[in-house]
Design an enzyme around this catalytic site. Structure first.
Site, short mmCIF file in Angstrom:
data_model
loop_
_atom_site.label_atom_id
_atom_site.label_comp_id
_atom_site.label_asym_id
_atom_site.label_seq_id
_atom_site.Cartn_x
_atom_site.Cartn_y
_atom_site.Cartn_z
N LEU A 100 0.80 -1.19 -0.13
CA LEU A 100 -0.05 0.00 0.03
C LEU A 100 0.94 1.06 0.04
O LEU A 100 1.79 1.20 0.53
CB LEU A 100 -0.87 0.02 1.21
CG LEU A 100 -1.86 -1.12 1.16
CD1 LEU A 100 -2.70 -1.01 2.45
CD2 LEU A 100 -3.01 -1.00 0.01
N ASP A 101 0.37 2.24 -0.64
CA ASP A 101 1.27 3.70 -0.73
C ASP A 101 1.51 4.04 0.62
O ASP A 101 0.81 3.84 1.54
CB ASP A 101 0.57 4.57 -1.61
CG ASP A 101 0.63 4.08 -2.96
OD1 ASP A 101 1.61 3.25 -3.47
OD2 ASP A 101 -0.16 4.60 -3.94
N TYR A 102 2.39 4.96 0.92
CA TYR A 102 2.73 5.70 2.08
C TYR A 102 1.32 6.29 2.66
O TYR A 102 1.15 6.27 3.79
CB TYR A 102 3.92 6.63 1.78
CG TYR A 102 4.61 7.59 2.75
CD1 TYR A 102 5.29 6.93 3.79
CD2 TYR A 102 4.04 8.96 2.92
CE1 TYR A 102 5.72 7.76 4.85
CE2 TYR A 102 4.59 9.51 3.75
CZ TYR A 102 5.54 8.97 4.88
OH TYR A 102 6.13 9.63 5.82
N LYS A 190 -4.73 4.75 -8.10
CA LYS A 190 -4.59 6.13 -8.43
C LYS A 190 -4.39 6.54 -9.90
O LYS A 190 -4.95 7.43 -10.47
CB LYS A 190 -3.55 6.71 -7.77
CG LYS A 190 -3.47 6.66 -6.03
CD LYS A 190 -2.39 7.16 -5.38
CE LYS A 190 -2.53 7.17 -3.86
NZ LYS A 190 -1.13 7.04 -3.17
#
Ligand code: URA
Length: 237
Positions: A100-102, A190
């Site tokens: 998962l992204d930051y 995204k």
């Protein structure tokens, strides 16, 4: 007693197929003797060496974390940022299943079961991931349809997926959209929104397969039950 290739795969060393190749190639020793027979069975007391390294056979742990924002999904970060492993108290060497992204929050599975990890992230197994994205503006029907049919990101079309507008908030001029994908490409959600002209303001993974983070506050985690682990294996085997 378990088959040698299964024990090697379960340790997280490699996939079962790779373990079979290693055995056939004479790279595996049990109690000091090379075993090249695939049906060979071992128990917990046998010492296994692969490529002349002792195989660690630690107990398996499975955790679902409600990942907070501002934490990286790697085991170590070269910029010294906090990692998901800093949130978990364990003496086992766990690693995240996918990323998962930051700034993405929500359901993240962590385990030291390499075999299950490999199966869950393999595209062939099509494990569903449910996301809720907050996007700028009104998310119109046409964009929704385009996204669900697949959009080109990084030169490759995404698979068909489920997309649904849950809510539009006039005041903040933003939409909440549910997206269910089974692929796991880099920044996929995204980029899919970007491809149809929308900016993602917030992203949460509500579910990984059938696992959600209901009842877990941000940064909290829980251990999976044996039943849940079996259910995960059931999805991908
Ligand atoms: N898609 C993204 O864009 N980011 C995530 O963290 C997960 C899926």
């Amino acid at each position: 007693m378990e088959r040698l290739q299964k024990v090697i795969a379960n340790s997280g060393y490699c996939s079962r197929r790779k373990a079979e190749d290693l055995i056939s190639a004479g790279k595996v020793k049990v109690n000091g003797t090379v075993i090249s027979e695939l049906g060979f069975k071992v128990d917990g007391n046998d010492q296994i060496m692969v490529n002349n390294e002792i195989l660690s056979r630690e107990e398996k742990e499975y955790i679902i974390l409600n990942k907070p924002r501002g934490v990286v999904t790697t085991t170590r970060d070269d910029k010294n940022r906090k990692t998901v492993l800093d949130l978990i108290k364990t003496n086992k060497r766990l690693y995240p299943v996918g990323r998962l992204d930051y700034d993405t929050t929500g359901a993240l599975l962590l385990t030291n079961d390499g075999e299950l990890t490999n199966l869950l992230i393999h595209p062939r197994n099509k494990v569903d991931k449910v996301y809720i994205a907050k996007v700028r503006g009104f998310f119109d029907k046409e964009s929704s349809l385009k996204m669900s049919r697949g959009v080109i990101i990084d030169g490759v079309k995404t698979a068909k997926c489920f997309v649904k507008l849950k809510k539009f908030d006039k005041k903040s001029n933003s939409s909440l959209v549910e997206v269910v994908i089974h692929e796991g490409r880099n920044h996929q959600v995204k980029k899919m929104f970007n491809a149809v002209g929308f900016d993602v303001l917030k992203l949460k993974r509500e579910m990984f397969a059938f696992l959600d983070v209901n009842g877990l506050k941000s940064g909290e985690y829980r251990y999976l039950s044996i039943k849940e682990v079996k259910q995960l294996y059931g999805l991908v085997k």
